[in-house]
Design a protein around this motif. Structure first.
Motif, short mmCIF file in Angstrom:
data_model
loop_
_atom_site.label_atom_id
_atom_site.label_comp_id
_atom_site.label_asym_id
_atom_site.label_seq_id
_atom_site.Cartn_x
_atom_site.Cartn_y
_atom_site.Cartn_z
N VAL A 15 -12.64 44.49 -50.73
CA VAL A 15 -13.71 44.54 -51.74
C VAL A 15 -14.88 43.66 -51.29
O VAL A 15 -16.05 44.05 -51.40
N GLU A 16 -14.54 42.52 -50.73
CA GLU A 16 -15.58 41.57 -50.29
C GLU A 16 -16.46 42.20 -49.21
O GLU A 16 -17.69 42.16 -49.30
N ILE A 17 -15.82 42.77 -48.20
CA ILE A 17 -16.60 43.35 -47.10
C ILE A 17 -17.41 44.55 -47.58
O ILE A 17 -18.60 44.69 -47.26
N GLU B 209 -9.21 51.89 -50.12
CA GLU B 209 -7.87 52.01 -49.54
C GLU B 209 -7.92 52.17 -48.02
O GLU B 209 -7.03 51.68 -47.32
N ASN B 210 -8.96 52.87 -47.53
CA ASN B 210 -9.10 53.01 -46.08
C ASN B 210 -9.22 51.64 -45.41
O ASN B 210 -8.65 51.41 -44.35
N VAL B 211 -9.97 50.77 -46.05
CA VAL B 211 -10.17 49.44 -45.47
C VAL B 211 -8.92 48.57 -45.66
O VAL B 211 -8.47 47.88 -44.73
N ASN C 291 -0.78 43.20 -50.47
CA ASN C 291 -1.65 44.13 -51.18
C ASN C 291 -2.85 43.43 -51.83
O ASN C 291 -4.00 43.83 -51.65
N GLY C 292 -2.57 42.34 -52.55
CA GLY C 292 -3.64 41.64 -53.26
C GLY C 292 -4.66 41.05 -52.31
O GLY C 292 -5.87 41.15 -52.54
N ASP C 293 -4.17 40.43 -51.26
CA ASP C 293 -5.07 39.81 -50.28
C ASP C 293 -5.90 40.88 -49.58
O ASP C 293 -7.12 40.71 -49.38
N ALA C 294 -5.24 41.98 -49.19
CA ALA C 294 -5.96 43.07 -48.51
C ALA C 294 -7.04 43.63 -49.43
O ALA C 294 -8.18 43.89 -48.99
#
Lengths: 276, 370
Positions: free
Chosen positions: A126-128, A105-107, A118-121
Motif C-alpha cells: 500500500v505504501e509503495i 495483490e500483485n505487489v 500477509n499484514g506486513d506485505a
C-alpha cells in the motif's frame, strides 16, 4: 565506489556444432549503485540474453556474474529463486501482472514469496503504490488499469523487496511517449534517491537522456561505450562521439545535437559581455 | 498461494462451472450408489432388527436369512425354552419367494408366524390387523399400492391364494419386501409340520443375550444361536459381499469421470496461465510454490464439487422415498469419508501433469517476445 553488479568476460552460446549461435561474447559490465544504464542495439544483438543472465534467469557459458560479491554462476538452481527475489526487480514490456489479482495483490504476492507475512506485505505494498499515486487503484484488476498505471504497479512490484538492481525490458514499448517518459523519470528518480542500479534494455531513443550510460550491443558484444553529454542549447542528451557538432571554450568541451545549436551557442558567446 | 489459486479459479466462471459440474456428477454417482446400498443394508435387516427377538436360533452354521435355508425340528423349541435365561421362544418359517398380485410379481421374504407370536410379526401396521390368521397375509403397504390392491385384495404365495388382512410399514427394500402369513398355513404349503426355520428367543429381563445364546448352543445340539445384532451383522455382510463388485466398479467409474474432468480443467487452466507462472518463476517463486497453487486449485475445485455432490445426494435421500417406497438412501459416514479421500486423490493426480510441466518451465521465457 564498489560496483553492485559485475559481469566479467561473459559469453553465452546456444547449440553446438553447425547450429551454434554466439548470443553474447566476452561482455564485461560493472554497475554502480544509483546508476541508470541503457542497453540498446538491433534486434538479435543479444540484449535479451544479456538481461536474462544479469537477472540470474540464464547461466552464462563462460565468465562470471557477481552481485554484492556473490558469483551467481556458482549457485545451484535451487538457490537462484531466492537470489532473484532479494536482489532483482523485474519490469517487463507487457507489464506481466497476474490477471486474476488486484494491483495490491500483485505487489503483495512478491513480498510474500520472499517470506513477508500477509499484514506486513499489505502495508508495504500500500505504501509503495500510494507513493506512485495509485492509492485509488489498489483493488483494481490489471484489465481495469491504464498502461501507465500497469507499469507503475509493475515497478512497485519490482521494488517491494528492495532489490539492489532493477532490470527493465523495453519498459516504454507499450506506452505513449508522455507516459513512457514519466515512467523513465520515475525509474531514474528511484535509482538516484534509493541508490538502486537500473538496467534498461530498449529501442526507444527518447529515453536516452535519463540514462547515465548508454551501451550499444551488437553481434553479442558492446561496440562502443558512449558517455552521454547534454546539448547546452536545447538540453537534448547525446552521445559524445555521435554528436553533430562540438566546441571547446575556455578549456571545456561542449557537444551539440546539430550545427544550428552550436551556431546559437556561438552567437550567445559573442553577445556575452566581455569579462572586465 | 491459496488466494492466487482461488482467484485463478473464479476469474473464469465458465471453466469453474464445468469443472464443478463434472466433478460433482462423478461424486454424486459414488455417494448415491453408496447411499442406495447403505439404505438397502439397513432395510434388508429390518425384519431382524424389528422382530422383537433377542436371539435367533437356526440350524447349525446357518448365520443369516438372505439366500439361506434353515431347518429345525419342532422339538428343539422345548429344548431351547428350557435353557436358563430364555423367556419365550417363537418358531417361524421362512422362505424367499415371489408374491403374485394380479400381473404384478415381487420378491418377498415370506414369514410364517404363529397367532400367539411373541416375536417375528409385523412391527408397524398401517391398516388392518397384525395377525395374518388362516388364509390371510400382512403385506407391505408399498407393494400393495404398486400392485393396486388393498385390504381384502388377493395375492398368490407359494401357489396358494391369500387375502390381504393387514398392510405394514417399513417392510420393503430394493431386495424385496416382507410378507407375513400364519405358521400353520406355511406348514400346510410345505406339507411339513415337523420343522421350522428359526426360533426367535426373548431373554428374561436382566439376562445378557450373548450369555443366553452361548447357553443355548451348549445345551441344544445342532443349532447356532446368535444375538439379534450379530445375526443382522451377518445378514448385512452377505448383502455387502454380493454388492461389493458392483460398488467397486461404479466407484472406479465415478473416480475416472471425476479424474478426467478435473485433470482436463486443471491442465487447461494451468496451460492458459503458463506465461503468468513463468513470470512468477522469474520473479523468484520456487517450483514448490507454483505446485502448491495448482494443487490448491484442484483441491478447492474438488472440495466445492464434493459439497455440491453431498447436497445433491442429501436432496435425493429426501426425494427418493417419495417416488419409491422400497428405495431408501442413507448417507453413511464411511461413505462420506471414502468420497472425501477419493476427491483428494483426484485433486492430487489431476495436478501431476501441470506440476511437471511447470517444473520444466524456463523462467527466462519472460524476456522473450511473444
Amino acid at each position: 565506489m564498489d560496483p553492485i553488479l559485475e559481469m566479467n568476460h561473459v559469453s553465452k552460446v546456444y547449440g553446438e556444432g553447425a547450429t551454434e549461435v554466439k548470443a553474447v561474447q566476452d561482455v564485461s559490465l560493472a554497475l554502480e549503485p544509483g546508476e541508470v544504464v541503457l542497453v540498446m542495439g538491433p534486434s538479435g544483438s543479444g540484449k535479451t540474453t544479456l538481461l536474462s543472465m544479469l537477472g540470474a534467469l540464464l547461466r552464462p557459458s563462460q565468465g562470471e556474474i557477481r552481485i554484492d560479491g556473490t558469483d551467481l554462476t556458482r549457485l545451484s538452481e535451487s538457490q537462484l529463486p531466492r537470489l532473484r527475489l532479494q536482489n532483482f526487480g523485474f519490469i517487463f514490456q507487457d507489464f506481466n501482472l497476474l490477471s486474476a489479482l488486484t494491483a495490491l495483490e500483485n505487489v503483495m504476492l512478491v513480498a510474500q514469496l520472499a517470506g513477508a507475512r500477509n499484514g506486513d506485505a499489505r502495508r508495504r505494498a500500500v505504501e509503495i503504490l500510494t507513493d506512485f499515486g495509485l492509492q485509488g487503484r489498489l483493488d483494481f484488476l490489471p484489465e481495469k488499469l491504464s498502461g501507465g498505471e500497469k507499469q507503475r504497479v509493475a515497478i512497485a512490484r519490482a521494488l517491494i523487496n528492495e532489490p539492489a538492481v532493477i532490470l527493465a525490458d523495453e519498459p516504454t514499448a507499450n506506452l505513449d511517449s508522455k507516459i513512457g517518459f514519466e515512467i523513465m523519470r520515475l525509474l531514474r528518480q528511484i535509482a538516484k534517491e534509493q541508490r538502486r542500479s537500473v538496467v534498461v534494455v530498449s529501442h526507444d531513443q527518447r529515453i536516452r537522456e535519463i540514462a547515465d550510460r548508454v551501451l550499444w550491443l551488437e553481434d553479442g558484444g558492446f561496440k562502443t561505450l558512449a558517455a552521454m553529454a547534454s546539448d547546452p542549447v536545447c538540453g537534448m542528451a547525446i552521445e559524445k562521439d555521435r554528436a553533430a557538432a562540438s566546441l571547446t571554450w575556455e578549456g571545456a568541451e561542449y557537444f551539440f545535437c546539430s550545427r544550428g545549436c552550436r551556431a546559437e551557442f556561438e552567437a550567445g558567446l559573442r553577445s556575452a559581455p566581455l569579462p572586465a | 498461494m491459496i488466494r492466487l489459486a482461488w482467484r485463478n479459479l473464479t476469474q473464469n466462471p465458465a471453466r469453474l462451472l464445468i469443472s464443478l459440474g463434472g466433478v460433482s456428477v462423478a461424486l454424486v454417482l459414488m455417494l448415491t450408489l453408496d447411499a442406495i446400498f447403505t439404505g438397502m443394508e439397513q432395510r434388508v435387516t429390518a425384519f431382524i432388527d424389528r422382530s422383537g427377538a433377542d436371539i435367533f436360533v437356526s440350524q447349525q452354521d446357518v448365520r443369516n436369512m438372505h439366500m439361506a435355508s434353515s431347518s429345525l425340528a419342532r422339538g428343539q423349541q422345548a429344548r431351547v425354552k428350557s435353557v436358563a435365561g430364555v423367556a419365550s421362544v417363537t418358531p417361524i418359517l421362512y422362505v424367499t419367494n415371489p408374491i403374485l398380485a394380479g400381473k404384478d410379481r415381487s420378491l418377498a421374504y415370506i414369514i410364517g408366524v404363529p397367532s400367539d407370536a411373541k416375536a417375528g410379526g409385523p412391527w408397524e401396521i398401517e391398516s388392518g390387523r397384525e395377525d395374518p390368521g388362516a388364509g390371510g397375509v400382512v403385506l407391505d403397504v408399498g407393494v400393495a399400492a404398486k400392485a393396486g390392491i388393498g385390504l381384502g385384495g388377493e395375492v398368490e404365495i407359494l401357489g396358494d391364494t391369500f387375502e390381504v388382512v393387514g398392510l405394514s410399514h417399513g417392510t420393503a427394500s430394493m431386495a424385496g419386501s416382507v410378507a407375513f402369513i400364519s405358521l400353520d398355513d406355511f406348514a400346510d404349503l410345505r406339507q411339513d409340520s415337523d420343522t421350522v426355520s428359526f426360533l426367535l428367543v426373548e431373554t428374561a429381563p436382566g439376562e445378557a443375550p450373548e450369555q443366553v445364546a452361548a447357553g443355548i448352543e451348549a445345551r441344544v445340539r445342532d443349532v447356532t444361536a446368535m444375538t439379534r445384532q450379530e445375526f443382522a451383522r451377518q445378514e448385512r455382510k452377505v448383502v455387502r459381499d454380493m454388492s461389493t463388485d458392483i460398488l467397486a466398479i461404479m466407484n472406479i467409474v465415478g473416480f475416472l469421470i471425476g479424474l478426467a474432468v478435473m485433470a482436463l480443467t486443471v491442465y487447461t487452466g494451468t496451460l492458459s496461465r503458463r506465461a503468468e507462472y513463468g513470470v512468477l518463476k522469474a520473479l523468484g517463486a520456487r517450483n514448490g510454490k507454483l505446485a502448491a497453487t495448482v494443487v490448491w486449485q484442484a483441491v478447492i475445485s474438488v472440495s466445492l464439487g464434493f459439497l455440491i455432490a453431498l447436497i445433491l445426494t442429501s436432496l435425493l435421500t429426501v426425494a427418493t422415498p417419495l417416488a419409491s417406497a422400497s428405495l431408501r438412501l442413507v448417507i453413511g459416514l464411511p461413505s462420506v469419508a471414502k468420497v472425501v479421500v477419493t476427491s483428494l486423490v483426484i485433486a492430487g493426480v489431476a495436478s501431476l501433469l501441470p506440476i511437471w510441466q511447470m517444473a520444466r518451465l524456463d523462467p527466462a521465457t519472460v524476456f522473450r517476445r511473444r
